[in-house]
Design an enzyme around this catalytic site. Sequence first.
Site, short mmCIF file in Angstrom:
data_model
loop_
_atom_site.label_atom_id
_atom_site.label_comp_id
_atom_site.label_asym_id
_atom_site.label_seq_id
_atom_site.Cartn_x
_atom_site.Cartn_y
_atom_site.Cartn_z
N CYS A 1 0.78 -1.30 0.15
CA CYS A 1 -0.17 -0.14 0.10
C CYS A 1 0.84 1.32 -0.13
CB CYS A 1 -0.87 -0.05 1.32
SG CYS A 1 -1.88 1.58 1.44
N GLY A 2 0.48 2.47 -0.98
CA GLY A 2 1.44 3.56 -0.66
C GLY A 2 1.45 4.34 0.69
N HIS A 3 0.90 3.63 1.45
CA HIS A 3 0.88 4.55 3.04
C HIS A 3 1.75 3.55 3.70
CE1 HIS A 3 -2.41 6.74 0.99
NE2 HIS A 3 -1.39 7.73 1.16
#
Length: 560
Positions: free
Chosen positions: A222-224
């Site tokens: 996930c990009g976070h």
Amino acid sequence: MGCGNRSTKLARNFCSKNLQQILKQEVQKVNEWWATPRFRNIQRTYTAEDVVKHRGSLPVQASQYLSSYQAQKLFQLLDEKFKSKSPVHTLGVIDPVQMSQLARCKDIRVAYVSGWACSSTLVGSTNEVSPDFGDYPYDTVPNQVERIFKAQQMHDRKLHLARLQQKGKAAADETDYLKPIIADADMGHGGVTTVMKVAKLFAEKGAAGIHLEDQLVGGKKCGHLSGAVIVPTSTHVSRLIATRFQWDLMGTENLAIARTDSCNAGLISSSTDPRDHQYIKGVIKPYTTAWSEQLVDLERESTVANRHILGDAETEWYAQNETMTFDEAVERQLSGNEYQAYHRMKAERMQQQKRNYLSLLEMKAIASMAAPNKEVIFDWDKPRTMEGHYMYHGCMEAAIQRSQIFAPYSDMLWLETKIPDQLQARSFADRIHEQYPEAKLVYNLSPSFNWSAHGYTPDSLQSFIWDIARYGFVLQLVSLAGVHVDGLSFWQLAKKFQETGMRAYVDQVQKIEKVENCDLLTHQKWSGVEYVDSLTKVVQNGSSAHTSSTGGDSFTESQF
């Protein structure tokens, strides 16, 4: 059987004596299609002849993909909103129920399907739920798109019939159930052929557009989350080209969104692309043993009892061996004047070459010219991870550079960020629009952000979407809204239901459904039972009165 004996016109058309003429005609059609306003900002690395040669003998008109119609609708909407600097904002949905409620919101014009949501709620054929590591079967999100798209069509048919039956007796319901779907294609799930198969699936299943991120297959997160691995710039360009090529083969106009996670990335899978070299980090200690070599020795000594030794050793190695980019290494090892000379010569070289990057070899040569009597020590191989990944300096400059490279091959650009920062968003937009003034931008209004912790007032929160739309962020989405609302609302109900039983259900569901005019209050009607009854009457020539689902005392929804 000879050409003259073929029974159909289609078959005769593809006899060898006609092939070249047909090829020429089809190539002309493709070139004319590419010349339409839809593709005015799209660059291709292949020709129309390449497309026609790989389509097969069936005419492209034989396969009419509904997603292409939806894509045309989406493109026109985005084009209109981008010109007026206003947003197309939406919420991520996880099922047909949420889709149907989203559709009733007039000012929400598109739907979004998240890979994270699919990974955590309904992983396809494996029935395994997991974090967003992109490790589910690659047909998972396309299948969810199909489920939602078919539901959209069902509700649209139901409403269409109801409108016709009203005959002006009541105000027509203006709900648009066929809102274009934008879906998460992760990193494409493989090499060029896999990316093409994934793109094909999405077009077949009903997605008007997809986004592809520049993360590594197998290293995707996930990009976070931290620890994500990005791929070389050229690798992601190939993915975008493969996606467009697949859709050109199909004759569809679906939209490709290029997302970059390079702003926050700490690792890159390869040093093969010189455009990435200025962001790859190395060490400057001359006699340091490479971490990978030290790791092999440590693994021989590691046992279950002392398995912590590897993690401790890794932490210690990176603490003792600071990593930095080549520019930072030059600054550390040259004098102030020499460093200024290095930067001046770098700028001159890039201007001469008409590019905004230099390879490591070129940068080393310039450092030698700036300081002929000094050697700049820099080794980007020694700090590589056990998987072989390089250390990477993720930053806004890297994201801007990558996005500028992705722009000609995509319909929109997505910057993945750590925080909801309007200044950062504007800075990114300004740089992109200097080179590509018509580039449409995407912003993830992520629920991973603690929005209350970033200084926003109620007024600035309310205006945030419209504020950054002025910078060109035309598409904005709360990717996991459906997941959070689903969990929150059911938790609230379950918590009270255990204590107060049906009072909780009536107070927290039925009464609110009625007040809010939620069509799920009459869930049988919502599901399309009246539409199916109408179909049955047609088939049975109107003689289904006694088997009608919505007639008689047994039809409980007449109570509402």
